[in-house]
Design an enzyme around this catalytic site. Structure first.
Site, PDB file in Angstrom:
ATOM      1  N   ASP A   1      56.114  85.828  70.667  1.00  0.00           N
ATOM      2  CA  ASP A   1      55.195  85.641  69.921  1.00  0.00           C
ATOM      3  C   ASP A   1      53.717  85.892  70.580  1.00  0.00           C
ATOM      4  OD1 ASP A   1      54.509  83.709  71.490  1.00  0.00           O
ATOM      5  OD2 ASP A   1      54.933  81.834  69.690  1.00  0.00           O
TER       6      ASP A   1
ATOM      7  N   ARG B   1      55.524  76.765  61.799  1.00  0.00           N
ATOM      8  CA  ARG B   1      53.918  76.960  61.608  1.00  0.00           C
ATOM      9  C   ARG B   1      53.497  78.029  60.714  1.00  0.00           C
ATOM     10  NH1 ARG B   1      52.185  74.864  67.504  1.00  0.00           N
ATOM     11  NH2 ARG B   1      54.071  76.011  67.967  1.00  0.00           N
TER      12      ARG B   1
ATOM     13  N   TYR C   1      65.115 114.934  35.974  1.00  0.00           N
ATOM     14  CA  TYR C   1      65.954 113.892  36.206  1.00  0.00           C
ATOM     15  C   TYR C   1      66.647 113.931  34.768  1.00  0.00           C
ATOM     16  CZ  TYR C   1      67.958 109.334  36.376  1.00  0.00           C
ATOM     17  OH  TYR C   1      68.864 108.072  36.551  1.00  0.00           O
TER      18      TYR C   1
ATOM     19  N   GLY D   1      62.841  81.462  68.199  1.00  0.00           N
ATOM     20  CA  GLY D   1      62.421  80.439  67.359  1.00  0.00           C
ATOM     21  C   GLY D   1      62.056  80.958  65.995  1.00  0.00           C
TER      22      GLY D   1
ATOM     23  N   SER E   1      56.896  85.987  76.168  1.00  0.00           N
ATOM     24  CA  SER E   1      56.916  85.229  74.952  1.00  0.00           C
ATOM     25  C   SER E   1      56.957  86.368  73.677  1.00  0.00           C
ATOM     26  CB  SER E   1      55.992  84.054  74.820  1.00  0.00           C
ATOM     27  OG  SER E   1      56.425  83.140  73.717  1.00  0.00           O
TER      28      SER E   1
HETATM   29  C1  UD1 Z   1      54.627  77.055  75.264  1.00  0.00           C
HETATM   30  C2  UD1 Z   1      54.811  76.393  76.339  1.00  0.00           C
HETATM   31  C3  UD1 Z   1      53.663  75.918  76.730  1.00  0.00           C
HETATM   32  C4  UD1 Z   1      52.698  77.001  76.669  1.00  0.00           C
HETATM   33  C5  UD1 Z   1      52.512  77.887  75.397  1.00  0.00           C
HETATM   34  C6  UD1 Z   1      51.995  79.107  75.619  1.00  0.00           C
HETATM   35  C7  UD1 Z   1      56.953  74.748  76.682  1.00  0.00           C
HETATM   36  C8  UD1 Z   1      57.608  73.862  76.679  1.00  0.00           C
HETATM   37  N1  UD1 Z   1      55.726  75.026  76.427  1.00  0.00           N
HETATM   38  O1  UD1 Z   1      54.685  75.939  74.100  1.00  0.00           O
HETATM   39  O2  UD1 Z   1      53.236  75.074  77.802  1.00  0.00           O
HETATM   40  O3  UD1 Z   1      51.183  76.510  76.803  1.00  0.00           O
HETATM   41  O4  UD1 Z   1      54.058  77.968  75.283  1.00  0.00           O
HETATM   42  O5  UD1 Z   1      51.645  79.902  74.271  1.00  0.00           O
HETATM   43  O6  UD1 Z   1      57.564  76.165  76.786  1.00  0.00           O
HETATM   44  N2  UD1 Z   1      61.771  80.122  71.759  1.00  0.00           N
HETATM   45  C9  UD1 Z   1      63.006  80.195  71.980  1.00  0.00           C
HETATM   46  N3  UD1 Z   1      63.997  79.437  71.932  1.00  0.00           N
HETATM   47  C10 UD1 Z   1      63.793  78.000  71.887  1.00  0.00           C
HETATM   48  C11 UD1 Z   1      62.488  77.751  71.647  1.00  0.00           C
HETATM   49  C12 UD1 Z   1      61.599  78.746  71.851  1.00  0.00           C
HETATM   50  O7  UD1 Z   1      63.393  81.501  72.067  1.00  0.00           O
HETATM   51  O8  UD1 Z   1      64.881  77.303  71.731  1.00  0.00           O
HETATM   52  C13 UD1 Z   1      60.822  80.892  71.850  1.00  0.00           C
HETATM   53  C14 UD1 Z   1      59.859  80.859  70.712  1.00  0.00           C
HETATM   54  O9  UD1 Z   1      60.442  81.682  69.741  1.00  0.00           O
HETATM   55  C15 UD1 Z   1      58.545  81.409  71.197  1.00  0.00           C
HETATM   56  C16 UD1 Z   1      58.443  81.279  72.644  1.00  0.00           C
HETATM   57  O10 UD1 Z   1      59.954  80.785  72.921  1.00  0.00           O
HETATM   58  O11 UD1 Z   1      58.558  83.005  71.086  1.00  0.00           O
HETATM   59  C17 UD1 Z   1      57.631  79.905  72.614  1.00  0.00           C
HETATM   60  O12 UD1 Z   1      58.083  78.806  72.172  1.00  0.00           O
HETATM   61  P1  UD1 Z   1      56.919  78.101  71.411  1.00  0.00           P
HETATM   62  O13 UD1 Z   1      57.836  77.062  70.470  1.00  0.00           O
HETATM   63  O14 UD1 Z   1      56.092  78.733  70.469  1.00  0.00           O
HETATM   64  O15 UD1 Z   1      56.265  77.263  72.597  1.00  0.00           O
HETATM   65  P2  UD1 Z   1      54.836  76.548  72.516  1.00  0.00           P
HETATM   66  O16 UD1 Z   1      54.932  75.287  71.735  1.00  0.00           O
HETATM   67  O17 UD1 Z   1      53.799  77.496  72.037  1.00  0.00           O
HETATM   68 CA    CA Z   2      53.989  79.732  70.940  1.00  0.00          CA
END
Ligand code: UD1
Ligand code: CA
Length: 484
Positions: free
Chosen positions: A126, A38, A413, A34, A124
């Site tokens: 992040d 934000r 230099y 991602g 994750s």
């Molecule tokens: C997600 C969960 C949510 C949970 C939360 C915890 C889903 C739909 N929701 O939401 O239930 O409470 O994490 O923090 O999963 N990413 C990819 N490819 C994509 C989309 C995202 O690699 O196509 C990665 C992002 O870079 C990130 C991670 O997946 O590192 C999570 O994605 P993010 O969009 O932050 O999910 P949340 O909205 O936080």
């Molecule tokens: Ca997140």
């Protein structure tokens, strides 16, 4: 790390490779594709730093505490090349998710990479506070229940923003579904057990049902969270392990949250150093990166920054407003206030500053002194030598017990190329000398103050190059008289 020995489901053991020791093959996938909209930054979210290390590097460090790097797969997409380059040295694998169509889609792109494994743990990119201990606990819990999916959950005082975990009934071990904040009913929003975004899956049922994910939701994305209800409906077991350390699951979505997590890393680092015998005054003002090492009985004053791979010995003192980037500093060294030290080695019992600047590639040998407003670059200052005031030494090799007088400058230099200055042992360089490189000052030589030297100086000689002094007696008195 202890591995739980389990019996594998029969159908899986026939198809999937198992390591020689009979343990299931476990992969860790890190979702990191991602952009992090934000954050309002052009840089990928997972490359933002907390505690002096990128978010992704923290997660990789936790993952490789549980499985070898060859079994870690990062899913990258936004700025994939720079993300890959930033963590390539860890030896992990990468899967590129060209278009980011949701967390479920991320796993779809990793199908091939996952096929050889029995179990996959999903992290994750992040959420950098996760520890190997918690990952191992999730793994053991998941394997012991022989579940198809296990969610790491947490009970938070304020669950807003997170997906909620719906158990089949009150305190049931089985999970029915995960509902995202945006789709949750008012009653579901009251649930305080949230989805951390970390999971363990049995690979076979995951890959068998991944194709059933749909995009009919608030974001029009494939939600990995929907796998809970899909697997449950297919008659598989879906569980949740509530973490006892909810702080570890904190993710970063904004730069305000990044600052908070950075603060946690720094305070944890200071506490660890203090427990190892390092004195830190006002630790909340110090910026010490995760990978820095400091020996016991070293004192760190307020507002000191120790960054990168810095290593500091014992009984050293680092005074306020000093910034050290990836340096080695020896035992008993005194770094007085306001020094900036970069990629250099500083020996035992040396003294630096106040206000010294070591640019990359310096070596200050044992007992040497570098004083006020002295700048050095790619310079070796030998044992017991001193450059105490207002001096620039660049591309210089200075021997032992040399005295470099105030205001000395190496002209390294010529506008095109850099040249070396060699000052042999025991040389005395008078103040305000200019040494035009390439030049060699022989052992034990003396340089008269304010000399501008362009030729080598033989050992044990005196070199002088300055305009002879002129005296005009009474000149000043007569000038004053003329003005009246
Ligand atoms: C997600 C969960 C949510 C949970 C939360 C915890 C889903 C739909 N929701 O939401 O239930 O409470 O994490 O923090 O999963 N990413 C990819 N490819 C994509 C989309 C995202 O690699 O196509 C990665 C992002 O870079 C990130 C991670 O997946 O590192 C999570 O994605 P993010 O969009 O932050 O999910 P949340 O909205 O936080
Ligand atoms: Ca997140």
């Amino acid at each position: 790390m202890r591995m739980t020995r389990i019996k594998k489901p029969r159908s899986a053991s026939r198809r999937l490779p198992v390591e020689a020791n009979g343990r299931p093959r476990i992969a860790i996938v890190i979702m990191a594709a991602g952009k992090g909209t934000r954050l309002r930054s052009k840089h990928p979210k997972v490359l933002h730093q907390a505690g002096g290390k990128s978010l992704l590097a923290h997660v990789i460090a936790a993952a490789t505490g549980v499985v070898p790097a060859r079994d870690v797969h990062a899913i990258i997409g936004y700025e994939a090349d720079s993300v890959r380059e930033a963590v390539a040295a860890t030896g992990i694998n990468f899967v590129v998710q060209k278009e980011q169509r949701g967390t479920g889609h991320a796993l779809m792109t990793a199908r091939e990479a996952l096929a050889p494994y029995d179990t996959v743990i999903v992290l994750s990119g992040d959420a950098p506070l996760i520890t190997p201990e918690t990952i191992a606990r999730l793994r053991d819990f998941h394997l012991s229940r022989k579940a198809a999916m296990t969610i790491l959950s947490a009970v938070l005082p304020d669950p807003a923003g997170y997906g909620r975990v719906l158990r089949t009934s009150g305190r049931s071990k089985e999970v029915q579904a995960i509902v995202e904040q945006k789709s949750a009913t008012p009653k579901q929003l009251k649930l305080r057990e949230i989805n951390s975004g970390f999971y363990a899956f049995a690979v076979r049922p995951l890959l068998a049902h991944l194709g059933e994910l749909k995009t009919d939701n608030a974001h029009g994305e494939f939600y990995l969270t929907d796998m809970a209800s899909i697997l449950r409906k297919a008659g598989e077991s879906v569980g949740a392990l509530e973490t006892s350390t909810p702080d570890e699951i904190l993710g970063i979505n904004t730069l305000v949250e990044l600052a908070e997590i950075d603060r946690r890393f720094r305070m944890a680092k200071c506490r660890r150093l203090m427990s190892q015998g390092v004195t830190i005054y006002q630790p909340e003002t110090c910026v010490i990166d995760c990978d820095v090492a400091v020996g016991p009985d070293t004192v760190i004053e307020p507002f000191v920054q120790l960054r990168g791979s810095t290593r500091i010995g014992s009984e050293a003192r680092l005074c306020s407003f000093t910034v050290v980037q990836s340096c080695e500093i020896g035992d008993g060294a005194l770094v007085q206030p306001g020094c900036v030290l970069e990629h250099s080695r500083v020996g035992d019992r040396t003294s630096l500053g106040p206000y010294s600047h070591l640019r990359p590639g310096c070596e200050i040998c044992e007992g040497a002194h570098v004083g006020n407003f002295v700048e050095m670059k790619k310079t070796r200052l030998g044992k017991g030598s001193k450059a105490n005031h207002l001096t620039y030494l660049g591309d210089a090799e200075v021997g032992e017990n040399v005295n470099v007088g105030a205001g000395t400058i190496t002209c390294n230099y010529d506008g095109v190329q850099k040249h070396k200055t060699i000052i042999e042992d025991g040389v005395f360089v008078g103040s305000d000398s200019i040494l035009v490189a390439p030049i060699r000052i022989g052992k034990g030589a003396y340089i008269g103050a304010a000399s501008c030297l362009t030729k080598d100086v033989p050992a044990d000689s005196l070199a002088l190059s300055r305009a002879p002094q002129v005296i005009k007696e009474g000149w000043a008195r007569e000038r004053r008289a003329r003005k009246k």
